[in-house]
Scaffold this motif. Structure first.
Motif, PDB file in Angstrom:
ATOM      1  N   LEU A  94       0.804  -0.987  -0.033  1.00 26.89           N
ATOM      2  CA  LEU A  94      -0.003  -0.039  -0.073  1.00 26.89           C
ATOM      3  C   LEU A  94       0.810   1.204  -0.141  1.00 26.89           C
ATOM      4  O   LEU A  94       0.652   2.117  -0.680  1.00 26.89           O
ATOM      5  CB  LEU A  94      -1.042  -0.042   1.093  1.00 26.89           C
TER       6      LEU A  94
ATOM      7  N   GLU B 186      -5.949   6.260  -6.053  1.00 29.39           N
ATOM      8  CA  GLU B 186      -7.106   5.644  -5.233  1.00 29.39           C
ATOM      9  C   GLU B 186      -6.997   4.296  -5.182  1.00 29.39           C
ATOM     10  O   GLU B 186      -6.393   3.505  -6.159  1.00 29.39           O
ATOM     11  CB  GLU B 186      -8.423   5.933  -6.015  1.00 29.39           C
ATOM     12  N   VAL B 187      -6.953   3.554  -3.983  1.00 23.14           N
ATOM     13  CA  VAL B 187      -6.614   2.092  -3.886  1.00 23.14           C
ATOM     14  C   VAL B 187      -8.054   1.476  -3.124  1.00 23.14           C
ATOM     15  O   VAL B 187      -8.477   2.153  -2.047  1.00 23.14           O
ATOM     16  CB  VAL B 187      -5.565   2.100  -3.032  1.00 23.14           C
TER      17      VAL B 187
ATOM     18  N   GLU C 275      -7.149   4.195   2.304  1.00 21.34           N
ATOM     19  CA  GLU C 275      -7.648   3.160   1.385  1.00 21.34           C
ATOM     20  C   GLU C 275      -9.044   2.643   1.492  1.00 21.34           C
ATOM     21  O   GLU C 275      -9.311   2.300   2.931  1.00 21.34           O
ATOM     22  CB  GLU C 275      -6.718   2.002   1.379  1.00 21.34           C
TER      23      GLU C 275
END
Length: 212
Positions: free
Chosen positions: A39, A49-50, A70
């Protein structure tokens, strides 16, 4: 053209059935869970954006993600094919990205530079290419990056239709990012993989105390 806005789906819903039914993404390298390492690498590589997809072991993994930016979604049928998790993750993205990366949470060596190299290769891809797949020594690797058009096509398809199925149907739109970087081919599925990683790199993977 190179993507102007990037998104990513990080798949972390597996049971770890070949590794003692423990969450592989919580293995720690240099004291940091693999999940958080990846991450952080995505953030450093400029991914805006995750979405993290959890399933098995969500109760153990969820607290590790507390306070992070996230988005987390849950696969309520984690025994189903991985395509279910992928589709959940793609659907949870806000749809503003030009390209998206699909990453696996058990790759200990993928770092921000590896991701930037993949993104740069996607920007320099041949015309009409929609998917770029790392290839190391003739073998397919991960993560994979593809266009917003592929995301839209996957989500418009049936429940069993994912990125692999799209690639099979559109082979001319799939290109290989040929590299000798072993990071794209290194993941941890079994105790043998863990032992091989430690032997080859001289670095240790350790379970957090609660999972030992």
């Amino acid at each position: 053209p190179p993507p102007q806005r990037l998104a990513a789906v990080l798949l972390a819903a597996g049971s770890g059935s070949r590794l003692g039914r423990r969450p592989k993404c919580l293995l720690e390298l240099d004291g940091v869970p693999l999940l958080l390492r990846l991450l952080d690498a995505l953030a450093q590589a400029g991914v805006a954006e995750v979405v993290v997809v959890l399933g098995h072991h969500a109760d153990a993994i969820g607290p590790v993600l507390a306070g992070r930016p996230e988005r987390v979604v849950h696969n309520r049928d984690p025994e189903a094919d991985q395509v279910v998790s992928l589709r959940l993750g793609l659907a949870a993205l806000d749809g503003s990205a030009d390209a998206m990366i699909v990453a696996l949470a058990d790759q200990p060596l993928v770092d921000a530079q590896d991701l930037r190299d993949l993104i740069d290769a996607f920007g320099a891809r041949p015309p009409a290419t929609e998917v770029l797949v790392p290839q190391v020594a003739g073998e397919r690797g991960n993560p994979v990056i593809f266009s917003a058009a592929v995301r839209a096509a996957v989500l418009a398809g049936p429940a069993t239709f994912g990125a692999r199925q799209w690639q099979a149907a559109h082979p001319a739109a799939v290109a290989r990012f040929v590299t000798d970087n072993p990071h794209y081919r290194t993941d941890i599925d079994t105790a043998e993989d863990q032992a091989r990683f430690e032997r080859d790199t001289g670095r240790m993977l350790r379970w957090p105390p609660a999972l030992r």
